[in-house]
Design a protein around this motif. Sequence first.
Motif, PDB file in Angstrom:
ATOM      1  N   ASP A  92      36.719  58.066  -3.743  1.00  0.00           N
ATOM      2  CA  ASP A  92      37.989  57.395  -4.014  1.00  0.00           C
ATOM      3  C   ASP A  92      38.120  57.101  -5.522  1.00  0.00           C
ATOM      4  O   ASP A  92      39.170  57.348  -6.129  1.00  0.00           O
ATOM      5  N   TYR A  93      37.028  56.610  -6.137  1.00  0.00           N
ATOM      6  CA  TYR A  93      37.068  56.336  -7.576  1.00  0.00           C
ATOM      7  C   TYR A  93      37.226  57.609  -8.397  1.00  0.00           C
ATOM      8  O   TYR A  93      37.908  57.624  -9.410  1.00  0.00           O
ATOM      9  N   SER A 140      49.622  52.871  -9.637  1.00  0.00           N
ATOM     10  CA  SER A 140      48.296  52.367 -10.036  1.00  0.00           C
ATOM     11  C   SER A 140      48.364  50.870 -10.364  1.00  0.00           C
ATOM     12  O   SER A 140      47.439  50.118 -10.081  1.00  0.00           O
ATOM     13  N   ASN A 159      38.838  60.231  -7.513  1.00  0.00           N
ATOM     14  CA  ASN A 159      40.253  60.622  -7.439  1.00  0.00           C
ATOM     15  C   ASN A 159      41.109  59.757  -8.353  1.00  0.00           C
ATOM     16  O   ASN A 159      42.024  60.236  -9.006  1.00  0.00           O
ATOM     17  N   ARG A 160      40.783  58.453  -8.360  1.00  0.00           N
ATOM     18  CA  ARG A 160      41.600  57.541  -9.174  1.00  0.00           C
ATOM     19  C   ARG A 160      41.325  57.685 -10.654  1.00  0.00           C
ATOM     20  O   ARG A 160      42.184  57.440 -11.483  1.00  0.00           O
ATOM     21  N   ASP A 220      34.126  49.108 -10.361  1.00  0.00           N
ATOM     22  CA  ASP A 220      35.261  48.700 -11.214  1.00  0.00           C
ATOM     23  C   ASP A 220      34.766  48.165 -12.546  1.00  0.00           C
ATOM     24  O   ASP A 220      35.249  48.547 -13.605  1.00  0.00           O
ATOM     25  N   ASN A 223      48.366  49.027  -7.176  1.00  0.00           N
ATOM     26  CA  ASN A 223      46.992  49.038  -6.659  1.00  0.00           C
ATOM     27  C   ASN A 223      46.185  47.914  -7.268  1.00  0.00           C
ATOM     28  O   ASN A 223      45.437  47.225  -6.586  1.00  0.00           O
ATOM     29  N   ARG A 224      46.368  47.737  -8.573  1.00  0.00           N
ATOM     30  CA  ARG A 224      45.638  46.670  -9.268  1.00  0.00           C
ATOM     31  C   ARG A 224      46.026  45.306  -8.711  1.00  0.00           C
ATOM     32  O   ARG A 224      45.190  44.443  -8.461  1.00  0.00           O
TER      33      ARG A 224
END
Length: 323
Positions: free
Chosen positions: A193-194, A151, A196-197, A229, A154-155
């Motif tokens: 996608d969000y 993660s 899931n994250r 975000d 990813n950031r």
Amino acid sequence: MAYTNKVFRFGNFSFWFWILFIYILAALIWWFISLERQSGDMSSLKLQLLNKNDPQYFAQQREVLQFKTRQSAKFIGEGLTFLALIVTGAVFVYRSIRKQIEVSSLQQNFMMAITHELKTPIATTRLSLETVLRRKLDEVQQQKLLLSALSETNRLNILTNNILLASQMEEKNFQRENEQINLADMVETVVSDYKNRFPQRRIEASADKDLYIDGDELLVQIALSNLIDNALKYAPKESPVYVDLMEDNDYTQIKVSDEGPGVPDEEKQKIFQKFYRSGSEYTRKAKGTGLGLYLTKKIIEDHNGDIFVMNNTPRGSIFVIQF
Ligand code: ADP
């Protein structure tokens, strides 16, 4: 430090600016008074030299007094012209220096933010990977550390993409794809996608119907992702985030609503500026660089769209993308 520095530097400039301005005004007023005095002295001298027995005495006296009045009018006219020029110049100088100081302070804030934003994920990833390597951990713990490293990378990826994209889009010959985008599908993909994250967050998507625009799907995805975000970042963890696609008065709109602190009216325009972040790096808790909304606005405008923010009720903000 950036914020106090800004206040100090602007305060410093302001102080000297006003001292100089008051000095110039005082000099102008003094110039006017001394010219008036001189002209008064000259007139009284001329009056003294007149011969009272001369039959023309009264006519000559009137002429001297009229000359003095004309001189005074001339001084006032010149003085007012100078005053107008000085005030115009001062306003111009004040504004441009204030703008420059603001820009340099924003850049300084950005440098501090970016240093922090780059260092933290690198340090966290390194620590997670070192722990996995050095210690004998059970599978669950290993998984947890690897997920955290993933993660963080990813950031980092989002951050570097934003920086690269912002500089690419500023180039004159920037070329983007132009394909048909099914916005309902795109919203669905980005939101899932969000979900899931961030499985612990409530993110809900809704779409009136299939709506299409022509453009670069990846870029529009980045724009929407930046808004989601921010909604997740600034609103409390237990509050929901809604992403709605709709058609309103011939406009296709994507609305991202949250129940966070909202954006104060005086910042509703500023937040779309490059590097702009509310408050200072010291008072600000949320991570960020001030590039997200700038980039989002650039992308949307590049697609002939518009983006603005409204207040949500009872609290929070609604970011509206409108094509
Ligand atoms: P960053 O989030 O990296 O600071 P952005 O350009 O995305 O940069 O946002 C600029 C500023 O706008 C943020 O610093 C924040 O103050 C404000 N902002 C953006 N989105 C929201 C939101 N959903 N709620 C409240 N404030 C927001």
